[in-house]
Write a protein that holds these residues in place. Structure first.
Motif, PDB file in Angstrom:
ATOM      1  N   GLY A   1       0.813  -1.210   0.000  1.00 50.70           N
ATOM      2  CA  GLY A   1       0.000   0.000   0.000  1.00 50.70           C
ATOM      3  C   GLY A   1       0.847   1.261   0.000  1.00 50.70           C
ATOM      4  N   LYS A   2       2.183   1.093   0.036  1.00 49.32           N
ATOM      5  CA  LYS A   2       3.043   2.281   0.078  1.00 49.32           C
ATOM      6  C   LYS A   2       3.399   2.741  -1.323  1.00 49.32           C
ATOM      7  CE  LYS A   2       4.412   2.334   4.580  1.00 49.32           C
ATOM      8  NZ  LYS A   2       5.308   2.787   5.580  1.00 49.32           N
ATOM      9  N   LYS A   3       3.463   4.056  -1.443  1.00 52.46           N
ATOM     10  CA  LYS A   3       3.740   4.586  -2.771  1.00 52.46           C
ATOM     11  C   LYS A   3       5.105   5.264  -2.832  1.00 52.46           C
ATOM     12  CE  LYS A   3      -0.885   5.141  -4.620  1.00 52.46           C
ATOM     13  NZ  LYS A   3      -0.853   4.478  -5.899  1.00 52.46           N
ATOM     14  N   LEU A   4       5.781   4.994  -3.943  1.00 55.45           N
ATOM     15  CA  LEU A   4       7.128   5.518  -4.161  1.00 55.45           C
ATOM     16  C   LEU A   4       7.116   6.537  -5.298  1.00 55.45           C
ATOM     17  CD1 LEU A   4      10.326   5.251  -4.034  1.00 55.45           C
ATOM     18  CD2 LEU A   4      10.049   3.497  -5.798  1.00 55.45           C
ATOM     19  N   TYR A   5       7.800   7.642  -5.065  1.00 57.39           N
ATOM     20  CA  TYR A   5       7.966   8.654  -6.115  1.00 57.39           C
ATOM     21  C   TYR A   5       9.466   8.809  -6.345  1.00 57.39           C
ATOM     22  CZ  TYR A   5       8.086  13.367  -8.151  1.00 57.39           C
ATOM     23  OH  TYR A   5       8.326  14.451  -8.943  1.00 57.39           O
ATOM     24  N   VAL A   6       9.919   8.640  -7.602  1.00 58.14           N
ATOM     25  CA  VAL A   6      11.359   8.783  -7.905  1.00 58.14           C
ATOM     26  C   VAL A   6      11.554   9.882  -8.934  1.00 58.14           C
ATOM     27  CG1 VAL A   6      13.483   7.631  -8.623  1.00 58.14           C
ATOM     28  CG2 VAL A   6      11.652   6.291  -7.622  1.00 58.14           C
TER      29      VAL A   6
END
Ligand code: SAH
Ligand code: SF4
Ligand code: F3S
Length: 477
Positions: free
Chosen positions: A27-32
């Motif tokens: 459920g965790k979101k990553l932004y790169v």
């Protein structure tokens, strides 16, 4: 290595975000967000792969991110400054959302190490280019209130087994990293300090990745390394075979292996080093129609004494001989370069030698930079950064103007010709126009009609600007 050919001065691509829609287990979101050279953009795909295998999904919307990673570049001072500004913005964001994890990756992380975390307090996590497998643990450590730093450089990490998650859905062109690090010690350059020792990736994993890309609809791969000509597998740097029972592979052989994957898969590579670019590479390029006739061959300066101070390992004459060799093997090969103005001690005469070399070679394209002193480099320790800023700027303007003329000339030569273009998609300006590159890497724009992304199309060139060729499609080929 930077690859936006529409700009004459390129400070690296700017903060592009990436997104994937994978199963969202945690459920965790990553932004790169990525800065710098193609290697960094390619690494961000490895990072996305590692994180999605650990339950993250990616997002292009920073507002919904739980983890923000910024993949950074240290090549020039202004590249770092841009990242610092961005980190300050992230800090404000964290004030609003205290659980947000902000991490720095890439060359600036490696160069500044834990000072970014301890003294400057800009981030929660620091990971160097060889530490990405550790990212899920590092993020967990932040969660338990620890300092999460891994800047260990490796002698053998190539992420060979990680299949990078491609971030452009339905993409046509992909980067494939074939080696990491750099063993050259160009005196101006920070890369050997941030990327560590040179190491090559297993050729079979490279070929497998290219086959996989082809099956997913990709039609072009760019083989990446800081110095692709010194690619070697099962060979020491002195050319001695490591394991007698295994085959050896050099860059020319690797290119041939990739060229044989399919005639429909076009091959590019970056970057070649003038001191190492041998005729066997040119021979293979000339032999295969699907290896693009385009070489990026950074010269840096046109004066042998400056090249010596830069520790480049070749002279003006050597460089010009390599240009002749390229043209002997492939008369239609496009050549681009990188040039630095105002390197330590550069005199007017030395600068004029760069101008005369440009006039002689007539590069199709060039990236041009003012010298920016980098901490710890040989030049910083040995020489004074003594060319005044105004002089650096004036010299830069002079070579940019000259290059614009040369780029225009190069494009004008193609007006009236018919060129083969790999269609990348709609042009920036209009959905009714398609764009793509010819083998020489020139951008070509033409009316869409019924042509589609991913097709090879023969286009008759009718006019041009210094940046683009304009034409009309004739047929698919
Ligand atoms: N491995 C590649 C270059 C990578 S860096 C090669 O050897 O060609 C890309 C370009 O940035 C270099 O070719 C050089 O022109 C420029 N560059 C590197 N260090 C610099 C510095 N300290 N100041 C200004 N430009 C620099
Ligand atoms: Fe830097 Fe030279 Fe290595 Fe290129 S070859 S990355 S310029 S040290
Ligand atoms: Fe690339 Fe910049 Fe590092 S050019 S290798 S990201 S210093």
């Amino acid at each position: 290595m930077e690859h936006n050919h529409n700009k004459v001065i390129d400070e690296g691509r700017q903060g592009e975000a990436l997104e994937l829609d994978n199963a969202n287990i945690s459920g965790k979101k990553l932004y790169v967000e990525s800065y710098g050279c193609q290697m960094n953009f390619s690494d961000s795909e490895v990072v996305a792969s590692i994180m999605t295998n650990n339950g993250y999904s990616t997002t292009r919307n920073i507002d919904e991110a739980d983890v923000v990673l910024i993949n950074t570049c240290s090549i020039r001072e202004n590249a770092e400054q841009r990242v610092r500004n961005r980190l300050t913005e992230f800090k404000h964001r964290k004030d609003q959302k205290p659980d947000l994890v902000v991490g720095i990756l890439g060359c600036m992380a490696e160069r500044l190490k834990k000072s970014l975390l301890e003294e400057e307090k800009l981030v929660d996590l620091v990971a160097g280019p060889d530490a990405y497998r550790d990212l899920p643990n590092l993020v967990d450590e932040v969660g338990t209130g620890q300092k999460a730093v891994n800047v260990l450089l490796s002698r053998d990490e190539t992420y060979a087994d990680i299949s990078p998650v491609r971030l452009d859905h339905g993409g046509i062109s992909a980067f494939v990293t074939i080696m990491r690090g750099c063993d050259n010690m160009c005196s101006f350059c920070v890369v050997p300090f941030t990327r560590g020792r040179e190491r090559s990736r297993d050729p079979h994993t490279i070929v497998e990745e290219c086959k996989d890309l082809l099956s997913k609809g990709y039609r072009e791969v760019t083989l990446l390394g800081q110095n692709v000509d010194s690619y070697r597998w099962n060979l020491t740097s002195k050319g001695v075979v490591k394991d007698e029972n295994q085959p050896t592979t050099n860059f020319a052989q690797l290119m041939e292996m990739v060229a044989l994957v399919s005639p429909d898969l076009r091959i590019r590579f970056s970057t070649s080093h003038p001191k190492d670019m041998t005729d066997d590479v040119l021979e293979i390029m000339a032999k295969y129609e699907n290896i693009c006739p385009y070489i990026h061959l950074p010269v840096q300066s046109g004066h042998s004494t400056v090249l010596e101070r830069m520790n480049r390992g070749y002279s003006r004459e050597w460089y010009l001989e390599r240009i002749d060799a390229i043209r002997r093997f492939m008369p239609d090969c496009a050549i681009s370069t990188d040039i630095i103005t105002g390197f330590c001690g550069e005199t007017d005469d030395e600068h004029d030698a760069t101008v005369s070399l440009m006039q002689q070679v007539k590069f199709d394209f060039a990236y041009m930079f003012k010298y920016s002193e980098r901490p710890k480099t040989l030049a910083e320790r040995r020489f004074a950064d003594d060319v005044p800023e105004e002089v650096k700027a004036k010299r830069l303007t002079e070579i940019i103007e000259l290059q614009l003329k040369n780029s225009k000339l190069s494009n004008e030569k193609q007006v009236g010709e018919t060129v083969k273009v790999l269609v990348e998609g709609a042009s920036k300006r209009s959905e009714d126009q398609l764009c793509g590159r010819n083998g020489q890497n020139a951008m070509v724009i033409f009316p869409r009609e019924n042509y589609e992304k991913g097709q090879y199309v023969l286009v008759k060139i009718t006019s041009c600007t210094s940046a683009t060729l304009l034409g009309e499609a004739i047929s698919i080929c």
